[in-house]
Design an enzyme around this catalytic site. Structure first.
Site, short mmCIF file in Angstrom:
data_model
loop_
_atom_site.label_atom_id
_atom_site.label_comp_id
_atom_site.label_asym_id
_atom_site.label_seq_id
_atom_site.Cartn_x
_atom_site.Cartn_y
_atom_site.Cartn_z
N GLN A 189 -37.60 -11.62 -24.80
CA GLN A 189 -36.41 -11.21 -23.87
C GLN A 189 -35.50 -11.67 -24.74
O GLN A 189 -35.21 -12.82 -25.34
CB GLN A 189 -36.41 -12.17 -22.68
CG GLN A 189 -35.55 -12.07 -21.75
CD GLN A 189 -35.49 -12.83 -20.47
OE1 GLN A 189 -35.13 -13.92 -20.69
NE2 GLN A 189 -35.66 -12.31 -19.38
N TYR A 212 -26.26 -14.88 -16.69
CA TYR A 212 -26.03 -15.06 -17.84
C TYR A 212 -25.17 -13.89 -18.22
O TYR A 212 -24.89 -13.07 -17.25
CB TYR A 212 -27.24 -14.92 -18.87
CG TYR A 212 -28.15 -16.11 -18.54
CD1 TYR A 212 -27.51 -17.47 -18.89
CD2 TYR A 212 -29.46 -15.99 -18.10
CE1 TYR A 212 -28.35 -18.59 -18.49
CE2 TYR A 212 -30.26 -17.52 -17.64
CZ TYR A 212 -29.70 -18.42 -17.98
OH TYR A 212 -30.30 -19.65 -17.87
N LEU A 229 -42.88 -16.62 -7.06
CA LEU A 229 -43.86 -17.21 -5.99
C LEU A 229 -44.94 -16.30 -5.76
O LEU A 229 -45.39 -16.17 -4.60
CB LEU A 229 -43.11 -17.44 -4.76
CG LEU A 229 -42.17 -19.03 -4.65
CD1 LEU A 229 -41.71 -19.38 -3.29
CD2 LEU A 229 -43.03 -20.09 -5.45
#
Length: 327
Positions: free
Chosen positions: A101, A188, A310
């Site tokens: 990434q 970001y 999750l």
């Protein structure tokens, strides 16, 4: 489970994944001068040994100024290639597709490592040898109270930054990666351009949604221009800001549609993070809470999506896959 989809192989371009399990990028804040080391080899290698189809290296800065902390991995110079090639070799030898990434932290740069507080760098950090640096953003708006006010990027800055993205993507190829993700999420830099809460520019890179999408889309084009056509390209987004006046799912559908037109193969669907930490809760959380975003974007845009958040056991993941593929 009989013939579980979770463990079926998948083909994206020329890249074959032995299963649909992707280890998401997890910042370790343990690099020195942007260089990966033994910590990263062991951290990432264990997931390949465990059988994951792909393992993604943490948010990797395209420039020194783009780091979140002094401990971030980088790909802004050629010396950083070899340590990462050591990792990609190990991942591939153990059956996992090596992924990375690429990121720029924007106004979230020059912060503390989590175990030092995760706030803005201060005098105690300077005493440890970790000085703050000039941070940049679409607009001169601090991430939160008490944080450094960033400098607003000029058009010349943006052109230089596009070249940083291109060079980092080229180095990722040299380092042996065959799957790349552009970080447009979690507050970001590229997320800061997309959100009207952090982008208050009045030039062609701000204003309406078309303007706010302009630079992130230019980054996708720049990376795609040097990233091999047969290698998959993913874009991670915060599907919703979870804040009044912020990005909603319709905004993300529109962005995903434009990202696809510029060569993105996948949209990795996260949420939140515009203010405070990347995991700061802004929406109710529960098992699979971000899967509806991935489902909606996949259905409305006609692009592959990555679901995160999750998803804790294989039965849950299998239910998600079968629900998607049966629609």
């Amino acid at each position: 489970m009989v013939n579980p989809l979770l463990f079926q192989p998948m083909q994206l371009g020329s890249v074959r994944f032995k299963n649909r399990i992707l280890i998401s990028p997890m910042c370790q804040y343990s690099a020195v001068d942007g260089m990966a080391n033994n910590w990263h080899l062991v951290h990432l290698g264990k997931f390949a040994q465990g059988g994951a189809g792909s393992v993604m290296v943490e948010a990797t800065a395209i420039s020194p100024e783009g780091r979140i902390t002094h401990g971030d991995i980088g790909l802004w110079n050629d010396e950083q290639i070899a340590p990462l090639r050591r990792i990609t070799t190990f991942l591939r030898e153990n059956g996992a597709v090596p992924a990375i990434q690429l990121a720029h932290a924007g106004r979230k740069a020059a912060t503390q490592r989590p175990w030092h507080g995760h706030g803005p760098l201060n005098e105690r950090d300077v005493a440890r040898g970790e000085r703050p640096w000039r941070i940049v953003a679409p607009s001169a708006i601090a991430m939160d109270e008490g944080y450094i006010v960033p400098s607003e990027l000029t058009k010349a800055d943006l052109m230089d930054m596009l070249e940083d993205w291109r060079k980092a993507a080229r180095r990722a190829v040299e380092a042996g990666f065959s799957f790349l993700e552009i970080h447009c999420a979690h507050g970001y830099l590229l997320h800061e351009f997309l959100s009207p809460l952090s982008n208050r520019r009045n030039d062609t890179y701000g204003g309406d949604q078309v303007g706010r999408m302009k630079f992130p889309l230019e980054v996708i084009e720049a990376v795609r221009s040097v990233w091999p056509d047969n290698y998959p390209l993913s874009v991670r987004i915060s599907s919703v800001d979870g804040m009044d006046g912020g990005i909603d799912l319709d905004d993300s559908v529109a962005f995903a549609r434009e990202a696809k037109a510029r060569g993105a193969d996948l949209i990795d669907c996260s949420s939140g993070g515009l203010i405070n930490s990347a995991t700061a809760p802004r929406i109710p959380r529960g098992y699979s809470f971000q899967v509806p975003y991935a489902d909606e974007i996949r259905r409305r845009v006609g692009i592959g999506t990555v679901a995160v958040g999750l998803i804790l056991n294989p039965h849950q993941a299998e239910d998600i896959l079968r629900g998607h593929l049966e629609q």
